[in-house]
Write a protein that holds these residues in place. Structure first.
Motif: not given
Length: 80
Positions: A37-49
Motif C-alpha cells: 500500500p505505501w508504494f502505491w499510495g506514494l506513487w499515486g501522489l506524484i503522478q497521474f494516471p
C-alpha cells in the motif's frame, strides 16, 4: 500579475484534486489486497494516471499474484 497568481493557484488546486483522491484510493485498495500500500499510495501522489493503470493491470487483474506465485515456485524448485 494577480491574474497569473490566481491562475496558478487554481492549477495547483486542480492537480491536488486529482492526485490526493487517486493516492488515497490506491493506498486503501492495496492495503485491502495486501499489495504494497505505501508504494502505491506514494506513487499515486506524484503522478497521474500511470499509477492507476499499472495498479489495475498488476494488482486488480491478478498479474501481481501470478508473478509472486511463479517466483515462489521457482525458489522451491531450486531448493529441491
Amino acid at each position: 500579475m494577480e491574474e497569473k497568481l490566481i491562475q496558478s493557484v487554481w492549477f495547483w488546486l486542480l492537480i491536488a484534486a486529482m492526485l490526493i483522491p487517486q493516492s488515497t484510493w490506491l493506498f486503501v485498495d492495496a492495503r485491502k489486497r495486501d499489495s504494497g500500500p505505501w508504494f502505491w499510495g506514494l506513487w499515486g501522489l506524484i503522478q497521474f494516471p500511470l499509477p492507476l493503470v499499472a495498479y489495475w493491470l498488476l494488482v486488480r487483474r491478478g498479474w501481481w499474484k501470478r508473478i509472486k506465485h511463479e517466483l515462489q515456485s521457482r525458489g522451491r524448485n531450486q531448493d529441491e
